[in-house]
Motif scaffolding. Sequence first.
Motif, PDB file in Angstrom:
ATOM      1  N   GLY A 275      17.426 -21.051 -38.867  1.00  0.00           N
ATOM      2  CA  GLY A 275      17.412 -21.718 -40.165  1.00  0.00           C
ATOM      3  C   GLY A 275      18.287 -22.957 -40.177  1.00  0.00           C
ATOM      4  N   LYS A 276      19.460 -22.872 -39.552  1.00  0.00           N
ATOM      5  CA  LYS A 276      20.374 -24.014 -39.503  1.00  0.00           C
ATOM      6  C   LYS A 276      19.754 -25.181 -38.741  1.00  0.00           C
ATOM      7  CE  LYS A 276      24.600 -21.283 -39.713  1.00  0.00           C
ATOM      8  NZ  LYS A 276      25.796 -20.854 -38.970  1.00  0.00           N
ATOM      9  N   ILE A 277      19.036 -24.891 -37.667  1.00  0.00           N
ATOM     10  CA  ILE A 277      18.419 -25.955 -36.867  1.00  0.00           C
ATOM     11  C   ILE A 277      17.318 -26.653 -37.659  1.00  0.00           C
ATOM     12  CG2 ILE A 277      16.930 -26.335 -34.860  1.00  0.00           C
ATOM     13  CD1 ILE A 277      18.744 -24.400 -33.344  1.00  0.00           C
ATOM     14  N   VAL A 278      16.497 -25.892 -38.376  1.00  0.00           N
ATOM     15  CA  VAL A 278      15.427 -26.498 -39.175  1.00  0.00           C
ATOM     16  C   VAL A 278      16.027 -27.333 -40.302  1.00  0.00           C
ATOM     17  CG1 VAL A 278      13.419 -26.051 -40.631  1.00  0.00           C
ATOM     18  CG2 VAL A 278      13.809 -24.655 -38.605  1.00  0.00           C
ATOM     19  N   LYS A 279      17.049 -26.808 -40.965  1.00  0.00           N
ATOM     20  CA  LYS A 279      17.702 -27.540 -42.049  1.00  0.00           C
ATOM     21  C   LYS A 279      18.306 -28.845 -41.527  1.00  0.00           C
ATOM     22  CE  LYS A 279      21.091 -27.171 -45.729  1.00  0.00           C
ATOM     23  NZ  LYS A 279      22.112 -26.390 -46.391  1.00  0.00           N
ATOM     24  N   ALA A 280      18.978 -28.789 -40.392  1.00  0.00           N
ATOM     25  CA  ALA A 280      19.583 -29.988 -39.815  1.00  0.00           C
ATOM     26  C   ALA A 280      18.517 -31.025 -39.462  1.00  0.00           C
ATOM     27  CB  ALA A 280      20.396 -29.624 -38.579  1.00  0.00           C
ATOM     28  N   ALA A 281      17.368 -30.568 -38.955  1.00  0.00           N
ATOM     29  CA  ALA A 281      16.287 -31.499 -38.599  1.00  0.00           C
ATOM     30  C   ALA A 281      15.762 -32.222 -39.839  1.00  0.00           C
ATOM     31  CB  ALA A 281      15.155 -30.753 -37.903  1.00  0.00           C
ATOM     32  N   LEU A 282      15.602 -31.492 -40.940  1.00  0.00           N
ATOM     33  CA  LEU A 282      15.150 -32.129 -42.190  1.00  0.00           C
ATOM     34  C   LEU A 282      16.193 -33.098 -42.730  1.00  0.00           C
ATOM     35  CD1 LEU A 282      13.358 -29.281 -44.176  1.00  0.00           C
ATOM     36  CD2 LEU A 282      12.377 -31.457 -43.489  1.00  0.00           C
ATOM     37  N   GLU A 283      17.449 -32.694 -42.685  1.00  0.00           N
ATOM     38  CA  GLU A 283      18.509 -33.541 -43.239  1.00  0.00           C
ATOM     39  C   GLU A 283      18.686 -34.832 -42.454  1.00  0.00           C
ATOM     40  OE1 GLU A 283      21.703 -30.678 -43.377  1.00  0.00           O
ATOM     41  OE2 GLU A 283      21.235 -30.163 -45.467  1.00  0.00           O
ATOM     42  N   THR A 284      18.337 -34.839 -41.175  1.00  0.00           N
ATOM     43  CA  THR A 284      18.464 -36.087 -40.403  1.00  0.00           C
ATOM     44  C   THR A 284      17.506 -37.154 -40.914  1.00  0.00           C
ATOM     45  OG1 THR A 284      16.905 -35.337 -38.711  1.00  0.00           O
ATOM     46  CG2 THR A 284      19.250 -34.966 -38.281  1.00  0.00           C
ATOM     47  N   LEU A 285      16.389 -36.754 -41.521  1.00  0.00           N
ATOM     48  CA  LEU A 285      15.450 -37.747 -42.057  1.00  0.00           C
ATOM     49  C   LEU A 285      16.122 -38.616 -43.107  1.00  0.00           C
ATOM     50  CD1 LEU A 285      12.223 -35.570 -42.475  1.00  0.00           C
ATOM     51  CD2 LEU A 285      12.791 -37.123 -40.605  1.00  0.00           C
TER      52      LEU A 285
ATOM     53  N   ARG B 132       0.683 -36.984 -54.431  1.00  0.00           N
ATOM     54  CA  ARG B 132       1.923 -36.364 -53.973  1.00  0.00           C
ATOM     55  C   ARG B 132       2.650 -37.308 -53.034  1.00  0.00           C
ATOM     56  NH1 ARG B 132       1.460 -33.622 -48.905  1.00  0.00           N
ATOM     57  NH2 ARG B 132      -0.619 -33.836 -48.060  1.00  0.00           N
ATOM     58  N   PRO B 133       3.958 -37.119 -52.857  1.00  0.00           N
ATOM     59  CA  PRO B 133       4.692 -37.986 -51.943  1.00  0.00           C
ATOM     60  C   PRO B 133       4.084 -37.948 -50.550  1.00  0.00           C
ATOM     61  CG  PRO B 133       6.205 -36.668 -53.225  1.00  0.00           C
ATOM     62  CD  PRO B 133       4.826 -36.156 -53.511  1.00  0.00           C
ATOM     63  N   ARG B 134       4.140 -39.087 -49.873  1.00  0.00           N
ATOM     64  CA  ARG B 134       3.514 -39.201 -48.561  1.00  0.00           C
ATOM     65  C   ARG B 134       4.538 -39.691 -47.556  1.00  0.00           C
ATOM     66  NH1 ARG B 134       1.160 -43.813 -46.934  1.00  0.00           N
ATOM     67  NH2 ARG B 134       0.719 -44.424 -49.054  1.00  0.00           N
ATOM     68  N   PHE B 135       4.534 -39.073 -46.371  1.00  0.00           N
ATOM     69  CA  PHE B 135       5.419 -39.489 -45.284  1.00  0.00           C
ATOM     70  C   PHE B 135       4.956 -40.853 -44.787  1.00  0.00           C
ATOM     71  CE2 PHE B 135       7.132 -39.323 -40.922  1.00  0.00           C
ATOM     72  CZ  PHE B 135       8.442 -38.979 -41.220  1.00  0.00           C
ATOM     73  N   PRO B 136       5.890 -41.757 -44.467  1.00  0.00           N
ATOM     74  CA  PRO B 136       5.502 -43.121 -44.082  1.00  0.00           C
ATOM     75  C   PRO B 136       4.856 -43.189 -42.697  1.00  0.00           C
ATOM     76  CG  PRO B 136       7.863 -42.826 -43.816  1.00  0.00           C
ATOM     77  CD  PRO B 136       7.337 -41.571 -44.467  1.00  0.00           C
TER      78      PRO B 136
ATOM     79  N   ARG C 135      19.402 -39.040 -43.484  1.00  0.00           N
ATOM     80  CA  ARG C 135      20.501 -39.800 -42.879  1.00  0.00           C
ATOM     81  C   ARG C 135      19.992 -41.032 -42.141  1.00  0.00           C
ATOM     82  NH1 ARG C 135      22.660 -34.681 -41.851  1.00  0.00           N
ATOM     83  NH2 ARG C 135      21.935 -34.667 -39.704  1.00  0.00           N
ATOM     84  N   GLU C 136      18.773 -40.946 -41.618  1.00  0.00           N
ATOM     85  CA  GLU C 136      18.187 -42.080 -40.904  1.00  0.00           C
ATOM     86  C   GLU C 136      17.505 -43.067 -41.847  1.00  0.00           C
ATOM     87  OE1 GLU C 136      15.600 -40.412 -37.970  1.00  0.00           O
ATOM     88  OE2 GLU C 136      17.258 -39.502 -36.871  1.00  0.00           O
ATOM     89  N   GLY C 137      17.512 -42.764 -43.132  1.00  0.00           N
ATOM     90  CA  GLY C 137      16.939 -43.683 -44.116  1.00  0.00           C
ATOM     91  C   GLY C 137      15.423 -43.606 -44.230  1.00  0.00           C
ATOM     92  N   ILE C 138      14.818 -42.554 -43.713  1.00  0.00           N
ATOM     93  CA  ILE C 138      13.362 -42.395 -43.815  1.00  0.00           C
ATOM     94  C   ILE C 138      13.040 -41.986 -45.243  1.00  0.00           C
ATOM     95  CG2 ILE C 138      11.364 -41.062 -43.056  1.00  0.00           C
ATOM     96  CD1 ILE C 138      12.745 -40.836 -40.319  1.00  0.00           C
ATOM     97  N   ARG C 139      12.134 -42.742 -45.874  1.00  0.00           N
ATOM     98  CA  ARG C 139      11.751 -42.452 -47.261  1.00  0.00           C
ATOM     99  C   ARG C 139      10.252 -42.190 -47.354  1.00  0.00           C
ATOM    100  NH1 ARG C 139      15.053 -46.006 -51.607  1.00  0.00           N
ATOM    101  NH2 ARG C 139      17.093 -45.456 -50.856  1.00  0.00           N
TER     102      ARG C 139
END
Length: 177
Positions: free
Chosen positions: A128-138, A56-60, A140-144
């Motif tokens: 919900g908006k705060i959790v969604k925004a936290a995920l979306e920043t990943l 499965r995908p793995r966080f770096p 935007r920051e280029g974390i893959r």
Amino acid sequence: MMKYALGIILCYGVTVFLSVPGLQAQEYKPPPPPPPPPEKWVEDTIKGESMQMRLRPRFPGCEDEPNPHRRWECGDEKLKVLLSKRIVYPVGAIEAGVSGTVRLTYVISKNGELNTVKIVEDIGGDCGKIVKAALETLSREGIRFQPMGTLGGRLRPMAVQFELSVQFVDGMVKIGN
């Protein structure tokens, strides 16, 4: 004379036999190889569900970990730590007594990008908006993430959907799956 007549009839019969389409001698063709064996199914120790042998995908951030299973645990821990720094219990929600669990889904694409974040269950108070925004920043920051692949062969990237649960209770936030 009878032998001679039988010989002529026999020769004539062989000639007729060989001239009929489909009855001539055929070139030998070996049978096709058997199909490959089906993929083996194993027990996924992470979720307890049967699935094909897949990674499965793995966080770096845990690439130096020698134990492959520990690499995924380490990646999950790093993701939770990062999200816990970004997700705060909204003051308005605490004052209004809003508590419960927010559930979101997100997709890790073939190239490891996090996208398609959707709120599945919200408790209100902007949680919900705060959790969604936290995920979306990943993204935007280029974390893959390391993309999903299969064991025992070349990496076959594919998109995978995940679910994230975040509990907002008694002024505290708990991130878990």
